[in-house]
Scaffold this active site. Structure first.
Site, PDB file in Angstrom:
ATOM      1  N   ARG A 167       0.843  -1.190   0.000  1.00 31.85           N
ATOM      2  CA  ARG A 167       0.000   0.000   0.000  1.00 31.85           C
ATOM      3  C   ARG A 167       0.878   1.239   0.000  1.00 31.85           C
ATOM      4  NH1 ARG A 167      -3.385  -2.433  -1.804  1.00 31.85           N
ATOM      5  NH2 ARG A 167      -5.546  -2.731  -1.149  1.00 31.85           N
ATOM      6  N   GLU A 226      -3.449   7.477  -5.841  1.00 35.19           N
ATOM      7  CA  GLU A 226      -3.468   6.735  -7.100  1.00 35.19           C
ATOM      8  C   GLU A 226      -4.576   7.258  -7.998  1.00 35.19           C
ATOM      9  OE1 GLU A 226      -3.535   2.507  -6.324  1.00 35.19           O
ATOM     10  OE2 GLU A 226      -1.686   2.609  -5.179  1.00 35.19           O
ATOM     11  N   HIS A 251      -0.394  -0.298  -9.875  1.00 34.97           N
ATOM     12  CA  HIS A 251      -1.152  -1.171  -8.951  1.00 34.97           C
ATOM     13  C   HIS A 251      -1.586  -2.466  -9.654  1.00 34.97           C
ATOM     14  CE1 HIS A 251      -3.675  -0.949  -5.028  1.00 34.97           C
ATOM     15  NE2 HIS A 251      -3.431  -2.213  -5.340  1.00 34.97           N
TER      16      HIS A 251
HETATM   17  N1  LIG Z   1      -0.449  -4.583  -5.085  1.00 39.77           N
HETATM   18  C1  LIG Z   1      -1.553  -5.250  -5.077  1.00 39.77           C
HETATM   19  O1  LIG Z   1      -2.274  -5.310  -6.050  1.00 39.77           O
HETATM   20  C2  LIG Z   1      -1.942  -5.994  -3.841  1.00 39.77           C
HETATM   21  C3  LIG Z   1      -2.625  -7.215  -3.964  1.00 39.77           C
HETATM   22  C4  LIG Z   1      -2.958  -7.906  -2.810  1.00 39.77           C
HETATM   23  C5  LIG Z   1      -2.641  -7.380  -1.567  1.00 39.77           C
HETATM   24  N2  LIG Z   1      -2.033  -6.181  -1.471  1.00 39.77           N
HETATM   25  C6  LIG Z   1      -1.648  -5.624  -0.193  1.00 39.77           C
HETATM   26  O2  LIG Z   1      -0.556  -6.377   0.327  1.00 39.77           O
HETATM   27  C7  LIG Z   1      -0.541  -6.280   1.746  1.00 39.77           C
HETATM   28  C8  LIG Z   1      -0.350  -7.643   2.362  1.00 39.77           C
HETATM   29  O3  LIG Z   1      -1.411  -8.492   2.017  1.00 39.77           O
HETATM   30  P1  LIG Z   1      -1.532  -9.961   2.662  1.00 39.77           P
HETATM   31  O4  LIG Z   1      -2.617 -10.650   1.943  1.00 39.77           O
HETATM   32  O5  LIG Z   1      -0.199 -10.601   2.756  1.00 39.77           O
HETATM   33  O6  LIG Z   1      -2.041  -9.548   4.116  1.00 39.77           O
HETATM   34  P2  LIG Z   1      -1.905 -10.393   5.460  1.00 39.77           P
HETATM   35  O7  LIG Z   1      -2.928  -9.845   6.372  1.00 39.77           O
HETATM   36  O8  LIG Z   1      -1.907 -11.849   5.169  1.00 39.77           O
HETATM   37  O9  LIG Z   1      -0.449 -10.007   6.004  1.00 39.77           O
HETATM   38  C9  LIG Z   1      -0.138  -8.762   6.559  1.00 39.77           C
HETATM   39  C10 LIG Z   1       0.918  -8.986   7.606  1.00 39.77           C
HETATM   40  O10 LIG Z   1       1.372  -7.714   8.068  1.00 39.77           O
HETATM   41  C11 LIG Z   1       1.667  -7.856   9.439  1.00 39.77           C
HETATM   42  N3  LIG Z   1       1.712  -6.562  10.089  1.00 39.77           N
HETATM   43  C12 LIG Z   1       0.672  -5.797  10.523  1.00 39.77           C
HETATM   44  N4  LIG Z   1       1.149  -4.676  11.107  1.00 39.77           N
HETATM   45  C13 LIG Z   1       2.505  -4.733  11.033  1.00 39.77           C
HETATM   46  C14 LIG Z   1       3.529  -3.863  11.451  1.00 39.77           C
HETATM   47  N5  LIG Z   1       3.271  -2.725  12.109  1.00 39.77           N
HETATM   48  N6  LIG Z   1       4.817  -4.219  11.182  1.00 39.77           N
HETATM   49  C15 LIG Z   1       5.087  -5.372  10.538  1.00 39.77           C
HETATM   50  N7  LIG Z   1       4.158  -6.258  10.148  1.00 39.77           N
HETATM   51  C16 LIG Z   1       2.868  -5.921  10.380  1.00 39.77           C
HETATM   52  C17 LIG Z   1       0.540  -8.738   9.955  1.00 39.77           C
HETATM   53  O11 LIG Z   1       0.898  -9.367  11.172  1.00 39.77           O
HETATM   54  C18 LIG Z   1       0.401  -9.749   8.830  1.00 39.77           C
HETATM   55  O12 LIG Z   1       1.189 -10.895   9.063  1.00 39.77           O
HETATM   56  C19 LIG Z   1      -1.836  -5.573   2.114  1.00 39.77           C
HETATM   57  O13 LIG Z   1      -1.562  -4.199   2.299  1.00 39.77           O
HETATM   58  C20 LIG Z   1      -2.696  -5.742   0.875  1.00 39.77           C
HETATM   59  O14 LIG Z   1      -3.676  -4.750   0.782  1.00 39.77           O
HETATM   60  C21 LIG Z   1      -1.647  -5.489  -2.586  1.00 39.77           C
HETATM   61  O1  LIG Z   2      -8.320  -4.744  -7.094  1.00 35.34           O
HETATM   62  C1  LIG Z   2      -7.115  -4.758  -7.377  1.00 35.34           C
HETATM   63  O2  LIG Z   2      -6.656  -5.047  -8.469  1.00 35.34           O
HETATM   64  C2  LIG Z   2      -6.101  -4.443  -6.275  1.00 35.34           C
HETATM   65  C3  LIG Z   2      -6.228  -5.399  -5.162  1.00 35.34           C
HETATM   66  C4  LIG Z   2      -5.198  -5.267  -4.094  1.00 35.34           C
HETATM   67  O3  LIG Z   2      -4.758  -4.006  -3.861  1.00 35.34           O
HETATM   68  C5  LIG Z   2      -5.709  -5.899  -2.843  1.00 35.34           C
HETATM   69  O4  LIG Z   2      -5.572  -5.316  -1.769  1.00 35.34           O
HETATM   70  O5  LIG Z   2      -6.226  -7.028  -2.938  1.00 35.34           O
END
Ligand SMILES: NC(=O)c1ccc[n+]([C@@H]2O[C@H](COP(=O)([O-])OP(=O)(O)OC[C@H]3O[C@@H](n4cnc5c(N)ncnc54)[C@H](O)[C@@H]3O)[C@@H](O)[C@H]2O)c1
Ligand SMILES: O=C(O)CC[C@@H](O)C(=O)O
Length: 524
Positions: A229, A258, A276
């Site tokens: 994020r 964004e 993204h």
């Molecule tokens: N770029 C994209 O398109 C995309 C796609 C999917 C997910 N994401 C993002 O990726 C991130 C991770 O997703 P995920 O599915 O692995 O989530 P998840 O909930 O499985 O993992 C997040 C981890 O972060 C840890 N965490 C929380 N606060 C913390 C802190 N202060 N310091 C260190 N660690 C901490 C949690 O304990 C957890 O293990 C999220 O922000 C999600 O929105 C982005």
């Molecule tokens: O919708 C998307 O493509 C972005 C999703 C991603 O940021 C997520 O948090 O799952």
């Protein structure tokens, strides 16, 4: 007909279970295109483009569920949704692999300068010496946030021969040991890593986590990646550390705003970017749309959902185990609320026998929702029941006892009112159903369903006949009747189940019978 608004682009294949259901109308339009009809939708499905604000929730008074086809719910006002009794679900793992792979693609591109080399060759240049990179093999990778995506990135990094260091304050020792990663403090990670990738949600704690102070603790020449994020790496601080040459390169899939517009970070040659795209694969989009579609369908069919943000999360296994008690508790709440038709201060629940070993949070919420439903005008369900109870000054507590007291399992509910206390005990018997086995101090055995009539009277001959005659005279058929008494000639009760609800006038006639103390209609 149930109406679902799908307001962001979503895979048709994933939405198939909803599209195929003849009882559901799916409208695939932006919120702004259906402003006049917002009050007609029961469910809203979004990705990240639609902002589910309190205002939007107010404009959708019939909304019951918001489904986020993805992980992050930062585009949804979850607190407001909870207040409005709207369930928020996400698709927590449908895009995990795609995002981990994208992170890895960014990492490889970053250290080998592939995007820059690509642009150069497309510009008809052939400048091999300008694009000398470094190997990933043997490098130290720091992963901040070791959830679903972080741990998939770790697996891939190890396959590349990297040393993996992990910082996650919520990572249990057992899980870390199972995965076999080096768990360290944030300071240790910052000091050791050649490449740092962040995989946390954006929260108060993680906003600006890699800001001026922590970036100063990193190695000179460090590479940074953010596919989680925008804002976890402070963009202003990043600019300073790129300008002074401390940071060797950055890969960003996400931005504080964004699209980022004409952002100064885009001018750096060693900053590579994507719009993204972490979750933008065919597979991930089918997965997340399928996950939310299936969950929304389950919810609309009255089954608990398993990936909710504002409800206790339930796995399928847990749901199957608690399902029977979830229903029993709901019915007990409804009955108790009608019986105790006065203000109450406290609801105490005791789970005994086998039910005491289950995940009871959801069962308790179901009971509270049942109890509150006849009392509040607004929507009340498992999402907001605890909050509404608190708002109305109703305390609730759970106790557990291994001993089922003559039953394999039982739920005892005690409601403390201003003037009286009411207790009932229910049990679920496999292949038989829900039974109430104690009611207001009487041992009894009845099914808590349909049109019930509770009569408290003195134990005298002829009472059942008198009641039966009056009901018969008014064409009310008695389906079942259970009786109970505390002692011969003392207080006694009848619990009748009727084929139709009783009029208030008939209740008054019954109450006039000598030796009847009071009569209560209970509709379940
Ligand atoms: N770029 C994209 O398109 C995309 C796609 C999917 C997910 N994401 C993002 O990726 C991130 C991770 O997703 P995920 O599915 O692995 O989530 P998840 O909930 O499985 O993992 C997040 C981890 O972060 C840890 N965490 C929380 N606060 C913390 C802190 N202060 N310091 C260190 N660690 C901490 C949690 O304990 C957890 O293990 C999220 O922000 C999600 O929105 C982005
Ligand atoms: O919708 C998307 O493509 C972005 C999703 C991603 O940021 C997520 O948090 O799952």
């Amino acid at each position: 007909m149930v109406r679902i608004l799908v307001s962001d682009a979503m895979s048709e294949e994933g939405l198939a279970p909803l599209l195929a259901d003849p009882t559901i109308e799916v409208v695939q339009k932006k919120v702004t295109e259906v402003e006049d009809e917002l009050d007609k939708f029961d469910a809203l499905l979004v990705r990240s483009a639609t902002k589910v604000t309190e205002q939007l929730l107010q404009n959708m008074p019939n909304l019951k569920i918001v489904g986020r086809a993805g992980v992050g719910v930062d585009n949804i006002d979850v607190d407001a949704a909870t207040r409005y009794g709207v369930v928020v679900i996400n698709a927590p793992n449908g895009n995990t692999i795609s995002t981990a792979e994208h992170t890895f693609a960014m990492m490889a591109s970053l250290v080998r300068r592939i995007p820059q080399a690509h642009i150069s060759v497309k510009s008809r240049e052939w400048n091999r010496s300008a694009f000398v990179g470094v190997e990933l093999f043997g490098k130290h990778l720091g992963i901040i946030g070791f959830g679903r995506i972080g741990s998939e990135v770790a697996k891939r990094a190890r396959a590349f021969g990297m040393h993996v260091h992990v910082y996650d304050p919520f990572l249990t020792k057992a899980r870390a040991e199972k995965i076999g990663v080096d768990v360290c403090t944030l300071d240790e990670l910052l000091a050791q890593a050649d490449i740092i990738t962040v995989h946390t949600p954006l929260t108060k704690e993680t906003k600006g986590l890699l800001g001026p102070k922590n970036l100063a603790k990193t190695k000179k020449g460090v590479y940074l990646i953010n596919c989680a994020r925008g804002g976890i790496i402070d963009e202003q601080a990043l600019i300073s550390f790129l300008e002074n040459g401390h940071v060797a390169g950055v890969a960003l899939d996400v931005f504080e705003q964004e699209p980022p517009g004409d952002h100064p970070l885009l001018s750096f040659d060693n900053v590579i970017v994507t719009p993204h795209l972490g979750a933008s694969t065919i597979e991930a989009q089918v997965n997340v749309a399928t996950q939310v579609a299936e969950e929304v369908l389950k919810f609309l069919q009255g089954k608990p959902v398993t990936s909710s943000i504002n409800l206790p999360t339930l796995s399928k296994d847990v749901y199957e185990k608690i399902q029977a008690f979830y229903t029993l508790a709901r019915k007990m709440g409804i009955v108790a609320s009608q019986y105790m038709s006065e203000p109450v201060q406290e609801i105490a629940i005791t789970y005994s026998g086998s039910v005491a070993d289950l995940e009871t949070t959801f069962i308790t919420r179901s009971l509270l929702a049942g109890f509150l439903k006849p009392r509040v005008a607004s929507t009340v369900n498992e999402v907001n029941a605890a909050m509404i109870a608190k708002e109305r000054g109703i305390a609730f507590s759970e106790k557990f006892s291994a001993n089922g007291n003559d039953y394999n399992n039982s739920i005892t509910l005690t409601v403390y009112g201003e003037n009286k206390t009411f207790t009932m005990k229910g049990t679920h018997i496999a292949h038989y159903g829900d039974r109430i086995v104690h009611f207001n101090g009487f041992a009894i055995d009845f099914a808590p369903e349909g049109h019930l009539l509770y009569i408290q009277h003195h134990d005298k001959p002829g009472m059942i006949g008198k009641v039966g005659n009056i009901l018969g005279d008014h064409q009310v058929n008695i389906a079942t009747m259970q009786v109970g008494r505390q002692e011969a000639g003392g207080k006694a009760i009848m619990m009748l189940s009727l084929d139709k609800p009783l009029d208030e006038a008939l209740v008054e006639i019954l109450e006039k019978i000598d030796d009847i103390d009071f009569v209560k209609r209970l509709e379940v």
